[in-house]
Design an enzyme around this catalytic site. Structure first.
Site, PDB file in Angstrom:
ATOM      1  N   LYS A 229       0.817  -1.210   0.000  1.00  0.00           N
ATOM      2  CA  LYS A 229       0.000   0.000   0.000  1.00  0.00           C
ATOM      3  C   LYS A 229       0.853   1.264   0.000  1.00  0.00           C
ATOM      4  O   LYS A 229       2.047   1.236   0.290  1.00  0.00           O
ATOM      5  CB  LYS A 229      -0.952   0.001   1.206  1.00  0.00           C
ATOM      6  CG  LYS A 229      -2.102  -0.981   1.039  1.00  0.00           C
ATOM      7  CD  LYS A 229      -3.128  -0.859   2.156  1.00  0.00           C
ATOM      8  CE  LYS A 229      -4.328  -1.762   1.871  1.00  0.00           C
ATOM      9  NZ  LYS A 229      -5.338  -1.701   2.962  1.00  0.00           N
ATOM     10  N   ARG A 263      -3.130 -10.191   5.297  1.00  0.00           N
ATOM     11  CA  ARG A 263      -3.718 -10.155   3.958  1.00  0.00           C
ATOM     12  C   ARG A 263      -2.649  -9.631   3.001  1.00  0.00           C
ATOM     13  O   ARG A 263      -2.239  -8.474   3.099  1.00  0.00           O
ATOM     14  CB  ARG A 263      -4.967  -9.267   3.936  1.00  0.00           C
ATOM     15  CG  ARG A 263      -5.704  -9.257   2.590  1.00  0.00           C
ATOM     16  CD  ARG A 263      -6.958  -8.402   2.681  1.00  0.00           C
ATOM     17  NE  ARG A 263      -7.719  -8.452   1.429  1.00  0.00           N
ATOM     18  CZ  ARG A 263      -7.531  -7.618   0.408  1.00  0.00           C
ATOM     19  NH1 ARG A 263      -6.611  -6.667   0.478  1.00  0.00           N
ATOM     20  NH2 ARG A 263      -8.260  -7.721  -0.687  1.00  0.00           N
TER      21      ARG A 263
END
Length: 288
Positions: A229, A263
């Site tokens: 991210k 995740r």
């Protein structure tokens, strides 16, 4: 922080988790922020099989991008994207639990009918009032994620000032309140996700990471979703594709802070991080 084992009833399959596990990401979207995670039904068999072989416990299938600035698509289009992928994962990787990343009741029902055993919802049930009752009726685990109230992926980065100076307590309170409501609705197995990158500034993301142990006290498994991210690649002046080492670093820290599920886009490396964490835990116990 010591790991707390947990069990989940995943569409009739009991998943007992004795140590942290990896949730691999399969994006059936044309615009995911990490290009390598995009796939379609033709390629999904190989990808899912590789994730299972690498040690994924869960594979999360999403048909709608939730990157900053992304627009929501409708349930019908989402169903057309994810159901063939879920069916392909079920055939190619029968050992994994399939999670469906959706905000829609119709998609959740179709996904579980196709073989999914978990629903992962970025909206906390606020985009479709039928989603939470549907999850309760389906009797599958639910991932409860925080995103600022009134925000969507398209607008969420305009909401980073919503917390004042209380980002950790604000999100903790939100998740705690929603947990009570979910359990009253009959959703028994809930996983909490503080929502890294969803309406948070860079400094807020790291404040959450530093205090991730607080969320473990909610009494539910904690999911950490930081893989590749912007909170990682932007301060390092690299790209999503170049942020695998940073992902491994923050995931190890998340495990030390009590995360139960990582995740990730890169399953093999996620599993390796868990192995290293276990070695650190064993050394800590022996050194007492």
């Amino acid at each position: 922080m010591s790991f707390q084992p947990f069990s989940l009833n995943c569409n009739g399959r009991l998943l007992t988790v004795e140590r942290p596990v990896v949730m691999g990401i399969l994006n059936a979207t044309p615009d995911s922020f990490h290009a390598a995670s995009r796939t379609d039904a033709q390629a999904v068999g190989e990808a899912a099989g590789a994730m299972q072989e690498a040690g994924a416990t869960i594979v999360d299938v999403g048909g709608m991008s939730s990157r900053p600035g992304a627009e929501l698509i409708g349930a019908e289009e989402e169903i057309n994207r994810v159901i063939p992928v879920i069916e392909a994962v079920r055939r190619a990787a029968p050992k994994v639990v399939i999670s469906c990343d959706t905000v829609y009741a119709a998609t959740a029902r179709a996904a579980v009918d196709a073989g999914a055993g978990m629903i992962n919802d970025i909206s906390a049930g606020r985009f479709d009032e039928e989603l939470l009752p549907t999850v309760a009726s389906l009797n599958v685990p639910y991932v409860l994620m925080h995103m600022p109230e009134g925000a969507t992926p398209e607008t969420m980065q305009k909401h980073t000032h919503d917390y004042g100076h209380r980002v950790v307590t604000h999100i903790w309170d939100f998740l705690a309140e929603r947990l009570v409501a979910l359990r009253e609705m009959g959703i028994k197995d809930v996983i909490v996700d503080p929502g890294f990158g969803f309406g948070k500034s860079q400094s807020q993301n790291y404040e959450l990471l530093k205090n991730l142990h607080a969320f473990a006290h909610l009494g539910a498994p904690v999911l950490a979703g930081m893989s590749r991210k912007g909170m990682l690649y932007k301060p390092l002046k690299t790209t999503a594709e170049g942020s695998l080492p940073a992902t491994a670093a923050v995931n190890l820290y998340a495990l030390q802070q009590g995360a139960s599920i990582l995740r990730v886009h890169d399953v093999k490396e996620g599993v390796e991080v868990i192995k290293l964490w276990r070695l650190l835990e064993e050394a800590r116990i022996v050194g007492r």
